[in-house]
Each structure stands twice: as structure tokens, then as C-alpha cells.
Motif scaffolding. Structure first.
Motif, PDB file in Angstrom:
ATOM      1  N   ASP A  14      73.328  -3.849  46.568  1.00  0.00           N
ATOM      2  CA  ASP A  14      72.598  -4.307  45.467  1.00  0.00           C
ATOM      3  C   ASP A  14      73.874  -4.968  44.699  1.00  0.00           C
ATOM      4  N   GLN A  15      73.393  -6.407  44.251  1.00  0.00           N
ATOM      5  CA  GLN A  15      74.600  -7.354  43.673  1.00  0.00           C
ATOM      6  C   GLN A  15      74.837  -6.768  42.093  1.00  0.00           C
ATOM      7  N   TYR A  16      74.007  -5.814  41.695  1.00  0.00           N
ATOM      8  CA  TYR A  16      74.209  -5.314  40.298  1.00  0.00           C
ATOM      9  C   TYR A  16      74.895  -4.219  40.322  1.00  0.00           C
ATOM     10  N   THR A  17      74.507  -3.158  41.202  1.00  0.00           N
ATOM     11  CA  THR A  17      75.109  -1.861  41.040  1.00  0.00           C
ATOM     12  C   THR A  17      76.133  -1.518  41.842  1.00  0.00           C
ATOM     13  N   GLY A  18      76.161  -2.072  43.161  1.00  0.00           N
ATOM     14  CA  GLY A  18      77.198  -1.858  44.276  1.00  0.00           C
ATOM     15  C   GLY A  18      76.448  -0.718  45.169  1.00  0.00           C
ATOM     16  N   ASN A  19      75.203  -0.201  44.824  1.00  0.00           N
ATOM     17  CA  ASN A  19      74.595   0.676  45.687  1.00  0.00           C
ATOM     18  C   ASN A  19      74.367   0.146  47.179  1.00  0.00           C
ATOM     19  N   VAL A  20      74.659   0.823  48.317  1.00  0.00           N
ATOM     20  CA  VAL A  20      74.381   0.543  49.495  1.00  0.00           C
ATOM     21  C   VAL A  20      72.839   0.708  49.739  1.00  0.00           C
ATOM     22  N   LEU A  21      72.055  -0.422  50.105  1.00  0.00           N
ATOM     23  CA  LEU A  21      70.722  -0.225  49.881  1.00  0.00           C
ATOM     24  C   LEU A  21      70.239   0.358  51.465  1.00  0.00           C
ATOM     25  N   ALA A  22      71.117  -0.212  52.338  1.00  0.00           N
ATOM     26  CA  ALA A  22      70.719   0.076  54.017  1.00  0.00           C
ATOM     27  C   ALA A  22      72.194   0.075  54.540  1.00  0.00           C
ATOM     28  N   ASP A  23      72.408   0.821  55.437  1.00  0.00           N
ATOM     29  CA  ASP A  23      73.473   0.994  56.362  1.00  0.00           C
ATOM     30  C   ASP A  23      72.829   1.079  57.580  1.00  0.00           C
ATOM     31  N   VAL A  24      72.707   0.208  58.792  1.00  0.00           N
ATOM     32  CA  VAL A  24      72.256   0.376  60.074  1.00  0.00           C
ATOM     33  C   VAL A  24      73.334   0.169  61.000  1.00  0.00           C
ATOM     34  N   ARG A  25      73.474   1.012  61.881  1.00  0.00           N
ATOM     35  CA  ARG A  25      74.670   1.258  63.028  1.00  0.00           C
ATOM     36  C   ARG A  25      73.885   1.328  64.481  1.00  0.00           C
ATOM     37  N   MET A  63      68.899  -6.278  64.433  1.00  0.00           N
ATOM     38  CA  MET A  63      68.641  -6.451  62.995  1.00  0.00           C
ATOM     39  C   MET A  63      67.614  -7.659  62.674  1.00  0.00           C
ATOM     40  N   GLU A  64      67.417  -8.452  63.446  1.00  0.00           N
ATOM     41  CA  GLU A  64      66.651  -9.867  63.028  1.00  0.00           C
ATOM     42  C   GLU A  64      65.389  -9.547  62.427  1.00  0.00           C
ATOM     43  N   ASN A  65      64.600  -8.606  62.938  1.00  0.00           N
ATOM     44  CA  ASN A  65      63.287  -8.689  62.305  1.00  0.00           C
ATOM     45  C   ASN A  65      63.111  -7.510  61.187  1.00  0.00           C
ATOM     46  N   TYR A 115      69.811   2.268  66.450  1.00  0.00           N
ATOM     47  CA  TYR A 115      68.870   1.452  67.409  1.00  0.00           C
ATOM     48  C   TYR A 115      68.096   2.099  68.182  1.00  0.00           C
ATOM     49  N   GLY A 116      67.087   1.644  68.742  1.00  0.00           N
ATOM     50  CA  GLY A 116      66.316   2.445  69.799  1.00  0.00           C
ATOM     51  C   GLY A 116      66.874   1.842  71.291  1.00  0.00           C
ATOM     52  N   VAL A 117      66.440   2.699  72.160  1.00  0.00           N
ATOM     53  CA  VAL A 117      66.975   2.293  73.690  1.00  0.00           C
ATOM     54  C   VAL A 117      66.992   1.013  74.125  1.00  0.00           C
ATOM     55  N   VAL A 118      65.730   0.229  73.876  1.00  0.00           N
ATOM     56  CA  VAL A 118      65.703  -0.935  74.235  1.00  0.00           C
ATOM     57  C   VAL A 118      66.540  -1.942  73.566  1.00  0.00           C
ATOM     58  N   ALA A 119      66.623  -1.666  72.193  1.00  0.00           N
ATOM     59  CA  ALA A 119      67.566  -2.592  71.276  1.00  0.00           C
ATOM     60  C   ALA A 119      68.962  -2.226  71.745  1.00  0.00           C
ATOM     61  N   ARG A 120      69.519  -1.191  72.292  1.00  0.00           N
ATOM     62  CA  ARG A 120      70.797  -0.668  72.621  1.00  0.00           C
ATOM     63  C   ARG A 120      71.093  -1.647  74.012  1.00  0.00           C
ATOM     64  N   SER A 149      62.069  -7.245  50.436  1.00  0.00           N
ATOM     65  CA  SER A 149      61.479  -8.562  50.160  1.00  0.00           C
ATOM     66  C   SER A 149      60.572  -9.127  51.304  1.00  0.00           C
ATOM     67  N   ASP A 150      60.219 -10.216  51.467  1.00  0.00           N
ATOM     68  CA  ASP A 150      59.384 -10.556  52.619  1.00  0.00           C
ATOM     69  C   ASP A 150      60.299 -11.558  53.583  1.00  0.00           C
ATOM     70  N   VAL A 151      61.557 -11.306  53.257  1.00  0.00           N
ATOM     71  CA  VAL A 151      62.675 -12.394  54.166  1.00  0.00           C
ATOM     72  C   VAL A 151      62.979 -11.351  55.079  1.00  0.00           C
ATOM     73  N   GLU A 152      63.277 -11.894  56.384  1.00  0.00           N
ATOM     74  CA  GLU A 152      63.795 -11.004  57.357  1.00  0.00           C
ATOM     75  C   GLU A 152      65.226 -11.504  57.432  1.00  0.00           C
ATOM     76  N   ALA A 153      65.920 -10.360  58.216  1.00  0.00           N
ATOM     77  CA  ALA A 153      67.377 -10.555  58.123  1.00  0.00           C
ATOM     78  C   ALA A 153      67.740 -11.918  59.206  1.00  0.00           C
ATOM     79  N   ARG A 154      66.717 -12.186  60.244  1.00  0.00           N
ATOM     80  CA  ARG A 154      67.331 -13.304  61.133  1.00  0.00           C
ATOM     81  C   ARG A 154      67.278 -14.603  60.170  1.00  0.00           C
ATOM     82  N   SER A 155      66.944 -14.788  59.028  1.00  0.00           N
ATOM     83  CA  SER A 155      67.161 -15.809  58.129  1.00  0.00           C
ATOM     84  C   SER A 155      68.945 -16.016  58.063  1.00  0.00           C
TER      85      SER A 155
END
Length: 459
Positions: free
Chosen positions: A332-343, A255-257, A347-352, A236-242
Motif C-alpha cells: 500500500d503506497q499510503y500505509t506501507g501495509n503488505v497487501l499480498a506476499d506470494v511465494r 503471478m500474471e493472471n 504456487y500449484g503443482v502446474v505453476a511450479r 482492481s481490474d488490472v492483472e499483474a501481467r500488465s
């Protein structure tokens, strides 16, 4: 004989003076609200014991039954988020939008009883966080805080230069406690500033990452994930920061952007009777989503945010005290599939480094010891701010503003000029305001000084 131009030591004095007067009220506010939010875990347990704590039971009520109890109690409300119990002796929590109010509703996970509610935006911790982040006035407040933090960095840099030990330690490395009046206040200001400079820089820089202007640009440059991570899903065009607000933190900073995925495809939405932009109509249960979090070993303390549209997703997120346990999952709200799993490992070095800095800033990284260290830093900030204002007040001439005079007999410091230019470029709001202050200083204050001098000479 031509008088030499004012040098950097002069300018450092004046910048330190202007920055101090502007920053001091913000620093006092940030330190006080920071201390309140710092001890959130202890204060919450003390203030909201009957809402948050329950006797441990043997059998938990399924999440969907708890959800039904809350829906029955608030029939007109929209359920925004579910926070499963952190441990066996804690209540479950739902975030409910009810008639224009956002409520935290606490539920006994063993009996399903509603324990009570709390205004999500008007409790002590939420107010402290909102003042700390944006003065409770939205974008304008956010920019003012960002400007104050940026000028705080100018204050630290110019202050360290001004008070750098030049052959004496007394009054720089320790205060001359035998002194009285302005000298003692000056020593307290210099010593706390000198020893606290590095800590204050860490606090200011880690806090800046949350700001709406600089923080967003910083995230855009450094907080980059491989595009391939989002290739196998509709985005979507929506970012997680929302999902984050001034009073509530849902997804980690790293994860914000990132883009929010979309559930299903258009055909599936039509099959469920909803158009692309229709309301959410999940076919998986809340307990299904909670089970995914458990199966994927997401750290307790996570939240589950509900989809709001037909293409929305469930988001499981934990902004962990130890950022190595951070997790953000979109389901996914219909299938229960995990579309993204970020740990953490994604993360990059700066994000860490940023996530670690933020956790240290909030006093969460290594328990009570971290809280005590941040408390001491806050007390140093308060002492430094108050002592700085006292010094100015005691030193200023009667009835005058007391701007440090421009002297011409002090050494030049080219490195200092370079550092200030770097700060002006690195923090654009600071750079712009530096130009404004410089112009005001040249035009208004110089004229005011000339008028007072001519008036005193003619009298």
C-alpha cells in the motif's frame, strides 16, 4: 479396382514437410536470439561494465536520495521502477520514461553519481528478447511465434514417427559419416531430430506458456490461487501481467493472471488530495519499500515498481533464477501495509512445473551447466532446421515445389491420427491452420500436381 485412401504415414510426411518449411525460418530465428539472451549475464557484464559494476563501498546512499538524483537529472521524466544493487559490486538501476523513451539509468549506490543510461528497448538483450517473443511487431508477431511453436510440436511428433528405428540403427541413432550429399544431410537431420526431440519439446512447451493466446488460456486454467488470498484487500481490474512487457520481465509467470490490489480507500485518497483515478501520491518512501523487501527476505535481484495511480501499489517482485526464491509483494503506497506476499509455496503443482520449465528454458536453473545444455539444444535446432531445408532443396524436382507424393502402400497408424487430433485440440491455432493447410493441399496443390502431370504426359 478402387485405390485405397492415403494413410497416416503419407499424411505425416506431408505435415512434416509443410511444418518444416513454415517452422524452419522461425526455428533459426528463435535459436539465434535465444543464444544471445541465454548469455545475457555474461554479455551484459562485458558490454556494459562501466554502467553495471562499481567498486564496493562502506556506506550506501538511501534509495530516496538516489531517486532524487535521478529526478533532478530527468526533471520531465516518470520513474517507473527501481532495481536495488544485486550485490556489493553492482550499481543501482532506475527505469525512467523520458520523452517517449524508456531508459535504464545506472547509479552508483555509494556516491549517488549517475553512471550513464541505456535505451531499455534498443539494447542487444532487449531486442533479442523482443524478437524472440513477438518479432518486435506486437500481437501479430506473438501469434506467429505461437503458431510456429505449435507447428514445431507437430514437426517433432511427425518427425519421430517417420524416423522411428525399424530394424536399423545407422542413419537413425548415429549418422553415416561415410555417406555424401543428400544421404549425409538426411542422416544429420534424422539423428539430431531423434536425439533432440525430447529437449525440443521441453523448449517449445515451456516457451508456449508466454504466448498471448495459448499461454493466457493455459494460465487461466492451471494457474489458480485460492480466492481467500485476495479477500482482505480491495482488488482492481488490472492483472499483474500488465507489469510485464516484451522487453522486460517483472513478475513471475505464475503471478500474471492475479489481480493487482488497490492502495487505501476512497476517503484516504481524498485526504491526500487525489481522486480515485488521480496520479500516485505515495506517502511511504522508496527506502521504506526496500526495507520491507529486506525484512521479508526477498532474494536480491528484485525490482520495485512504482504506483501509477492514486489506487496503485508498489510491487516488489523477483523472477528468480531458482523459482523456489520467486516473490511478489504488493505494498500500500499510503500505509506501507503488505497487501499480498506470494511465494513458491503458494504456487500449484502446474505453476511450479511451468516456472521450473521456464527457468530451464532460459538457462538459469543451475548456472553455466544449464546455459551449455541450452546452447547445445539451440545448435541442434539450427542443424536440424538447416539440414531439413537442404534435404528438401536437393530432393525437389527441377522447377517444382517438391511436396511428398501420396503413396498407398504404407501401414496405417491410428495412434498417430489420434495424436494429431489431440495436438489440434490442445493448440487451437495449430488446429485451425491444419484445416487451412489440408484444404489448400486438397484444392490448390492437387490441382497443380494434376496439371503438371498432364502437361508432362502430353509432351
Amino acid at each position: 479396382m478402387k485405390q485405397p485412401k492415403p494413410n497416416f504415414y503419407n499424411l505425416a510426411w506431408r505435415w512434416h514437410f509443410y511444418a518444416g518449411l513454415f517452422v524452419a525460418p522461425f526455428m533459426v530465428m528463435l535459436a539465434l536470439t535465444g543464444v544471445i539472451y541465454l548469455f545475457k549475464p555474461q554479455l551484459d557484464s562485458l558490454m556494459y561494465d562501466s554502467l553495471m559494476n562499481v567498486p564496493a563501498g562502506h556506506h550506501s546512499v538511501p534509495a530516496d536520495d538516489l531517486l532524487k538524483r535521478v529526478k533532478d537529472a530527468y526533471p520531465q521524466a516518470t520513474i517507473k521502477q527501481y532495481l536495488p544493487p544485486v550485490n556489493a559490486e553492482r550499481s543501482a538501476q532506475f527505469v525512467v520514461l523520458n520523452g517517449g523513451n524508456e531508459l535504464n539509468v545506472f547509479v552508483d549506490p555509494y556516491h549517488g553519481d549517475i553512471l550513464g543510461e541505456q535505451d531499455a528497448k534498443k539494447n542487444l538483450q532487449a531486442v533479442a528478447r523482443a524478437i524472440h517473443g513477438e518479432l518486435m511487431i506486437g500481437t501479430v508477431g506473438d501469434r506467429l511465434i505461437e503458431l510456429a511453436a505449435g507447428w514445431g510440436i507437430v514437426l517433432v511428433v511427425s518427425g519421430v514417427f517417420l524416423w522411428w528405428p525399424r530394424g536399423q540403427a545407422a542413419g537413425i541413432l548415429w549418422p553415416r559419416l561415410s555417406s555424401r550429399g543428400r544421404v549425409l544431410w538426411r542422416d544429420l537431420h534424422a539423428v539430431t531430430g531423434f536425439w533432440g526431440a525430447a529437449f525440443l519439446l521441453v523448449m517449445l512447451l515451456s516457451g508456449m506458456t508466454w504466448t498471448g493466446f495459448w499461454g493466457k488460456q493455459y494460465a487461466g486454467v492451471w494457474n489458480v490461487f485460492p480466492d481467500a488470498m485476495w479477500n482482505d484487500m480491495p482488488k482492481s481490474d488490472v492483472e499483474a501481467r500488465s507489469l510485464n512487457t516484451a522487453t522486460r520481465q517483472t513478475v513471475p509467470w505464475a503471478m500474471e493472471n492475479t489481480p493487482m490490489p488497490m492502495s487505501g480507500d476512497h476517503a484516504e485518497h481524498m485526504a491526500h488530495g487525489g481522486a480515485q483515478a488521480g496520479p500516485a501520491a505515495p506517502t511511504i518512501s522508496l527506502q521504506d519499500v526496500q526495507n520491507i523487501a529486506v525484512q521479508r527476505k526477498v532474494e536480491p535481484g528484485y525490482s520495485i515498481t512504482f504506483p501509477t495511480t492514486a489506487t496503485g501499489v508498489f510491487t516488489i517482485a523477483v523472477f528468480a533464477d531458482d523459482p523456489r526464491n520467486d516473490a511478489t509483494l504488493h505494498v500500500d503506497q499510503y500505509t506501507g501495509n503488505v497487501l499480498a506476499d506470494v511465494r513458491w509455496e503458494h504456487y500449484g503443482v502446474v505453476a511450479r512445473a511451468t516456472e521450473t520449465g521456464v527457468m530451464l528454458h532460459e538457462g538459469k536453473m543451475f548456472g553455466v551447466l544449464n546455459q551449455i545444455i541450452v546452447l547445445l539444444i539451440c545448435l541442434m535446432i539450427l542443424l536440424s532446421a538447416v539440414s531439413g531445408v537442404v534435404i528438401w532443396w536437393k530432393r525437389r524436382p527441377q522447377g517444382k515445389f517438391g511436396v511428398p507424393p501420396l503413396r498407398h502402400d504404407l501401414p496405417k497408424w491410428k495412434t498417430g491420427v489420434a495424436i494429431m487430433l489431440v495436438l489440434a485440440v490442445a493448440f487451437p491455432l495449430v488446429g485451425a491452420s491444419l484445416v487451412v493447410v489440408w484444404l489448400l493441399d486438397r484444392v490448390l496443390l492437387s490441382r497443380f500436381t494434376r496439371q503438371t502431370e498432364s502437361a508432362s504426359s502430353s509432351s
